[in-house]
Enzyme design. Structure first.
Site, PDB file in Angstrom:
ATOM      1  N   LYS A   1       0.962  -1.197  -0.013  1.00  0.00           N
ATOM      2  CA  LYS A   1       0.061   0.069   0.036  1.00  0.00           C
ATOM      3  C   LYS A   1       0.908   1.172  -0.026  1.00  0.00           C
ATOM      4  O   LYS A   1       1.351   1.665   1.003  1.00  0.00           O
ATOM      5  CB  LYS A   1      -0.915  -0.020   1.353  1.00  0.00           C
ATOM      6  CG  LYS A   1      -2.273   0.630   1.057  1.00  0.00           C
ATOM      7  CD  LYS A   1      -2.225   2.040   1.103  1.00  0.00           C
ATOM      8  CE  LYS A   1      -1.865   3.030   2.065  1.00  0.00           C
ATOM      9  NZ  LYS A   1      -1.509   4.531   1.748  1.00  0.00           N
TER      10      LYS A   1
ATOM     11  N   GLU B   1       9.721   1.646  10.846  1.00  0.00           N
ATOM     12  CA  GLU B   1      10.703   2.631  10.615  1.00  0.00           C
ATOM     13  C   GLU B   1      10.218   3.803  10.640  1.00  0.00           C
ATOM     14  O   GLU B   1       9.303   4.149   9.674  1.00  0.00           O
ATOM     15  CB  GLU B   1      11.399   2.404   9.085  1.00  0.00           C
ATOM     16  CG  GLU B   1      12.877   3.042   9.419  1.00  0.00           C
ATOM     17  CD  GLU B   1      12.989   4.246   8.657  1.00  0.00           C
ATOM     18  OE1 GLU B   1      12.513   5.307   9.576  1.00  0.00           O
ATOM     19  OE2 GLU B   1      13.451   4.233   7.470  1.00  0.00           O
TER      20      GLU B   1
ATOM     21  N   CYS C   1      14.016  10.735   6.839  1.00  0.00           N
ATOM     22  CA  CYS C   1      13.756  10.144   8.175  1.00  0.00           C
ATOM     23  C   CYS C   1      14.763  10.517   8.968  1.00  0.00           C
ATOM     24  O   CYS C   1      14.929  10.667  10.198  1.00  0.00           O
ATOM     25  CB  CYS C   1      13.118   8.848   8.264  1.00  0.00           C
ATOM     26  SG  CYS C   1      13.977   7.823   7.462  1.00  0.00           S
TER      27      CYS C   1
ATOM     28  N   GLU D   1      10.056  16.377  14.627  1.00  0.00           N
ATOM     29  CA  GLU D   1      10.434  16.294  13.178  1.00  0.00           C
ATOM     30  C   GLU D   1       9.734  17.291  12.162  1.00  0.00           C
ATOM     31  O   GLU D   1       8.299  17.458  12.425  1.00  0.00           O
ATOM     32  CB  GLU D   1      10.041  14.860  12.721  1.00  0.00           C
ATOM     33  CG  GLU D   1      10.471  14.509  11.446  1.00  0.00           C
ATOM     34  CD  GLU D   1      10.159  12.989  11.138  1.00  0.00           C
ATOM     35  OE1 GLU D   1      11.456  12.139  10.977  1.00  0.00           O
ATOM     36  OE2 GLU D   1       9.211  12.486  11.062  1.00  0.00           O
TER      37      GLU D   1
END
Ligand code: TXE
Length: 492
Positions: free
Chosen positions: A177, A252, A286, A385
């Site tokens: 997906k 992750e 990331c 973040e």
């Protein structure tokens, strides 16, 4: 450009007939539409993957035969690299040379896991030494079953490869997906699989939104393993869904990775890695080193050069020659990053350069490369973040202070240190609480090496042998030597 779902080796629209828009972030214009998959499509995709796993040839064929098909997939990706890279630029916005890297790495990932699939023919069984001869024990590695992979939009084709290639190498079947923001290159895996001769049902691809297509995949009892790359809140939801049926997971998630620069390094060397660490892929990475800690002795000279070079960064359309910073992926991400910049200003951080939309590029989701200095450690921009071209900088006076500031975060994905004193750099590398540590660089990533985070940055490791192990179960087979004496109930 594909626009349908790929289920059981066939292309089809969503069962509901719904579609969604694909938007070019360089001008916010809709340039394509794809099927908007939902629970019914996930049902069909999982059923196909289940059948292919339970009764199909894929998990039963030799690793060498699977390797042959994986190699063909890698070859096809490499042969189409120019076209796929252009598709990635259109969908994600990134500069073409970076998209080309992504596609080359994607092809490399398939070739790497083809080799590991082949090795499994010898490595899948291991004799376990025992202190007795009455029994012999083998550890046998087998595919975990049907894998559900949910991937993000920052490296669309590559992040899919990090899951698809090892899962297929292990003998799993799967449902992929992709992110609703970047579905196009993921769909190309369908035609790549067809061309390489992957049996029907082994790889199924359902495009759609997170809550509509992602969630039913995570909750489906026919899925044995979930692999996810994305945000912490969504990762937490996936972990909760997995907990209900005790599915294996690998996650992750995000990061706020530090880069510690000691005063003994060359200023320009530090400038290069600070820039690369936060501005490549628009900072939508990331592991981006988004917090930079600079030793006081070098700070004034380094900042001067850093600002000078940051202002030279060419911003523009990803296909334009020399562009190093493209648009952010979407209107939503654009708003999120601009709001974070406003928040940083309000929190008392010093905006040194950037901070706005570049002049003349208002039609797209562009943000200037932005540097904040003297960022308070309690501020939101220091802790959270941002996932955009925004770096937060502070100074430090001692190694102990640098390590403490670096580790003072709920994340633990990447961390980097620069120093001419390799003994010190290695000491700091070992003191970091992070899964990926760079010495005298930031960001280089290798298919062969483990990738993943400590703390809230995730669970498990992708890439290398670790990536393959994510998709393998270990079975113990114990054999009794019937000539040896036993008899517990039926004693003479
Ligand atoms: O992420 P999500 P979004 C971070 C980054 C970014 C923020 C939000 O900070 O600004 O996340 O981005 C699917 N069940 N990262 O909203 O929601 C979704 O459809 C199942 C870091 O894009 O995590 C997509 O395919 N699936 C990151 C995928 O999850 C669901 C890369 C990622 O989307 C779902 C991207 C649900 N309930 C963003 N909800 C990294 N670590 O590299 C969403 N999804």
């Amino acid at each position: 450009m594909q626009n349908q779902l790929f289920i059981n080796g066939k292309w089809s629209p969503a069962k509901s007939g719904a579609i969604f828009d694909v938007v070019d972030p360089s001008n916010r214009e809709v340039f394509h539409q794809v099927a908007r998959g939902g629970a019914a499509d996930i049902e069909a995709a999982v059923a196909a993957a289940r059948e292919a796993f339970d009764n199909g040839p894929w998990p039963r064929m030799s690793g060498a035969r699977r390797a042959g098909i994986l190699r063909k997939m890698g070859d096809e990706i490499a042969a189409r690299s120019n076209e796929l890279a252009h598709l990635e630029v259109r969908d994600n916005g990134k500069p073409l040379p970076e998209a080309v890297w992504d596609i080359e790495d994607t092809a490399g990932c398939f070739h790497f896991y083809a080799d590991l699939a082949e090795r499994l023919d010898n490595d899948a069984e291991e004799d376990i030494p025992l202190p007795m001869e009455t029994f012999t024990v083998k550890a046998v590695r087998e595919p975990v079953g049907v894998a559900g992979a949910i991937i993000p939009w920052n490296f669309p084709m590559l992040m899919a490869a990090w899951k698809v290639a090892p899962a297929l190498a292990a003998g799993c079947t799967m449902v992929l997906k992709p992110s609703e923001l970047t579905p196009l290159t993921a769909l190309e895996y369908g035609s790549i699989a067809e061309k390489a001769g992957l049996p029907a049902g082994v790889l199924n691809i359902v495009t759609g939104y997170g809550p509509e297509a992602g969630q039913p995949l995570t909750e489906h009892p026919g899925v044995d393993k979930l692999a996810f790359t994305g945000s912490v809140p969504t990762g937490s939801k996936i972990m909760q869904a997995a907990a209900r049926d005790i599915k294996t997971i690998s996650l992750e998630l995000g990061g706020k990775s530090p880069l510690v620069v000691f005063g003994d390094v060359e200023v320009d060397e530090a400038v290069e890695w600070i820039l690369f660490g936060i501005f490549w892929n628009q900072g939508e990475v990331c592991s981006a080193t988004s917090r930079v800690l600079i030793e006081e002795s070098i700070y004034p000279r380094l900042m001067e050069r850093l600002v000078e070079e940051t202002r030279k960064i060419k911003i523009g359309h990803g296909l334009e020659e020399g562009v190093l910073l493209g648009p952010l992926v979407s209107q939503g991400q654009h708003e999120k990053v601009l709001a974070a910049i406003e928040r940083g200003k309000a929190e008392g951080a010093t905006l040194v350069t950037g901070g706005g939309v570049p002049a003349g590029l208002e039609q797209g989701c562009y943000v200037e490369p932005t540097i904040f200095a003297e960022v308070p450690t309690e501020s939101w921009i220091w802790k959270e973040e941002i996932f955009g071209p925004v770096v937060c900088i502070r100074t430090f006076q001692s190694e102990e202070e640098a390590v403490r500031l670096a580790n003072d975060t709920r994340f633990g994905l990447g961390a980097a240190v620069m120093s001419n004193d390799l003994e010190r750099a290695n000491r700091v590398a070992r003191a970091f609480r992070a899964g990926i540590v760079w010495i005298n660089c930031s960001q280089p990533t290798f298919t062969e090496a483990p990738w993943g985070g400590y703390k809230q940055s995730g669970i498990g490791r992708e890439l290398g042998e670790w990536g393959l192990n994510n998709y393998l179960e270990t079975k113990q087979i114990t054999t009794y030597d019937r000539s040896a004496p036993w008899g517990w109930y039926l004693r003479e």
